[in-house]
Write an enzyme that holds these catalytic residues in place. Structure first.
Site, PDB file in Angstrom:
ATOM      1  N   LYS A  12     -13.282  -1.225   6.649  1.00  0.00           N
ATOM      2  CA  LYS A  12     -13.852  -2.019   5.552  1.00  0.00           C
ATOM      3  C   LYS A  12     -14.896  -2.990   6.075  1.00  0.00           C
ATOM      4  CE  LYS A  12     -10.040  -0.255   3.886  1.00  0.00           C
ATOM      5  NZ  LYS A  12      -9.615   0.573   2.823  1.00  0.00           N
TER       6      LYS A  12
ATOM      7  N   TRP B   3       0.873  -1.187   0.000  1.00  0.00           N
ATOM      8  CA  TRP B   3       0.000   0.000   0.000  1.00  0.00           C
ATOM      9  C   TRP B   3       0.906   1.231   0.000  1.00  0.00           C
ATOM     10  CZ3 TRP B   3      -2.003   2.833   4.738  1.00  0.00           C
ATOM     11  CH2 TRP B   3      -3.028   3.722   4.398  1.00  0.00           C
TER      12      TRP B   3
ATOM     13  N   ASP C 213      -0.356  -5.908   9.286  1.00  0.00           N
ATOM     14  CA  ASP C 213      -1.394  -4.941   8.911  1.00  0.00           C
ATOM     15  C   ASP C 213      -2.666  -5.740   8.610  1.00  0.00           C
ATOM     16  OD1 ASP C 213      -2.984  -2.960   7.918  1.00  0.00           O
ATOM     17  OD2 ASP C 213      -1.491  -2.113   6.563  1.00  0.00           O
TER      18      ASP C 213
HETATM   19  C1  LMR Z   1      -6.969   1.975  -0.522  1.00  0.00           C
HETATM   20  O1  LMR Z   1      -5.895   1.373  -0.527  1.00  0.00           O
HETATM   21  O2  LMR Z   1      -7.530   2.348  -1.557  1.00  0.00           O
HETATM   22  C2  LMR Z   1      -7.636   2.246   0.792  1.00  0.00           C
HETATM   23  O3  LMR Z   1      -6.925   1.676   1.827  1.00  0.00           O
HETATM   24  C3  LMR Z   1      -7.910   3.691   0.968  1.00  0.00           C
HETATM   25  C4  LMR Z   1      -6.679   4.500   1.215  1.00  0.00           C
HETATM   26  O4  LMR Z   1      -6.655   5.206   2.217  1.00  0.00           O
HETATM   27  O5  LMR Z   1      -5.742   4.461   0.416  1.00  0.00           O
END
Ligand code: LMR
Length: 396
Positions: A245, A130, A210
């Site tokens: 979520k 992420w 996570d």
């Molecule tokens: C995502 O990865 O799209 C979600 O976790 C929202 C975000 O805050 O990035």
């Protein structure tokens, strides 16, 4: 004084929300930010959440602060959801829960805790991960390192991951995604988790798990396999949890930072530090989301309703994965994209290149993250054929 300040591009994921809104094409499809969407493309408020909120309007007696660790009831419920009600970790009082403003807030607590209490430790992130992991951990001043996660054929690169883990300096922190890996959707099997556990143990590494998508992969308990295994078999584990979520309460900023220590004494020491870290960041977390979650867990009927609604969301996403692969069959692309049906959670790492993603956006008004990550929940029966045709046109 402000003259030297440069304008920077906004966050790549959140920026897609505005770009999508501004696109006048009636056929536009949003596969960008990770929020669940139903068949009508709406991010609904779950029925159990609405019912809990109605109850809270009558029952909530004060708006006073809830304390730096947040609502103790929320913390207890989250610990049981993460570890299982019968967990030895809980019976031994080795786990501390500190409510945080969303999973991101929990990550920041973790990052600040590592920076202040475990100085000199690098943090190892999967490649890819992420994108905001990089932002949050570097903002806390941590040194970031990467381990491979996906190979050139867009498959889970477990051998590469393992080889990297085996060379991480003793005592460093390794970020693992409990389930529904963001952005790839490739999760570790039970055997692979066992192997990772062995390496973490042998090399004395500290896992930071996570856990933002519990219940979105295969089920509440199934998705907790990794964090439960690590917490039961290691002295020390950090976990960042989110209810954004699985309760659909994204904007209520409801998460939790969990620290598992060797014994109660050490857990209390760590916990005392976390109260200070939270205090210095935002003092107290917001109360509404945690009150919703606690209200649902306190009622058998609401819990059952929430559980069923979560299952509906999970099943819908997993069905969409299969329909997507089937939709590519007439284009001769079903084999190439077969992994989409195997991946889990909201996201699929499609394997599309940045140029292909750009063409999809510019020529077809289909929005996904530049890395090729698509939010599968943005698909539905009405747009499936349109999306499959467009993907076929950019791939061929
Ligand atoms: C995502 O990865 O799209 C979600 O976790 C929202 C975000 O805050 O990035």
């Amino acid at each position: 004084m402000f003259e030297p300040i440069e304008r920077v591009p906004g966050d790549a994921i959140l920026g897609l929300i505005q770009q999508f809104k501004d696109d006048p094409n009636p056929q536009k499809v949003d596969l960008g930010v990770g929020v669940y969407r139903d068949e009508d493309g709406v991010t609904p408020i779950m029925g159990a959440v609405k019912a809990a909120e109605k109850q809270l309007i009558d029952d909530e007696a004060t708006k006073a602060y809830i304390g730096s660790h947040g609502d103790p009831q929320y913390g207890e419920h989250v610990l049981k959801m993460v570890f299982g009600a019968e967990s030895a970790v809980l019976a031994d009082k080795r786990a501390s829960a500190t409510q945080a403003p969303g999973g991101t807030g929990a990550l920041r607590l973790a990052a600040d805790f590592i920076a202040s209490q475990l100085p000199g430790k690098s943090i190892w992130l999967s490649d890819p991960t992420w994108p905001n992991h990089l932002g949050v951990f570097s903002a806390a001043g941590l040194e970031i390192q990467r381990y491979p996660y996906v190979d050139a054929q867009n498959r889970l690169d477990f051998d590469g991951m393992l080889a990297a883990l085996e060379n991480i300096p003793k005592g460093d922190v390794v970020v693992l995604h409990a389930c529904c890996h963001n952005p790839t959707g490739f999760d570790l099997s039970a055997d692979q988790w066992q192997t990772v556990l062995k390496v973490l143990k042998d090399r004395e590494l500290l896992p930071l798990v996570d856990f933002a998508y519990q219940g979105f992969g295969n089920g509440i308990d199934e998705d907790a396999y990794g964090p439960r295994l690590l917490a039961e078999n290691l002295d020390e584990v950090l976990i960042t949890q989110s209810c954004s979520k699985n309760f659909g309460i994204y904007r209520e900023r409801t998460g939790c930072f969990i620290a598992v220590a060797r014994d109660t004494e050490q857990m209390e020491n760590v916990r005392s530090q976390l109260a200070i870290t939270a205090r210095e960041n935002y003092s107290n977390p917001p109360a509404h989301g945690s009150a919703i979650v606690a209200t649902i867990f306190n009622s058998d009927a609401l819990y059952q309703q929430w559980h069923d609604e979560l299952k509906t969301m999970r099943t819908r996403i997993n069905d969409l994965r299969k329909k997507f692969v089937a939709g590519l069959e007439p284009h001769g692309l079903a084999d190439r994209f077969a992994y989409v049906a195997e991946q889990r959670g909201m996201f699929s790492y499609t394997g599309l290149t940045e140029d292909q993603v750009k063409t999809l956006r510019d020529e077809h008004s289909i929005y996904m993250v530049g890395s090729g990550r698509a939010n599968v929940a943005g698909l539905n029966d009405a747009n499936m054929e349109y999306v499959c045709n467009a993907i076929a046109s950019v791939v061929k």
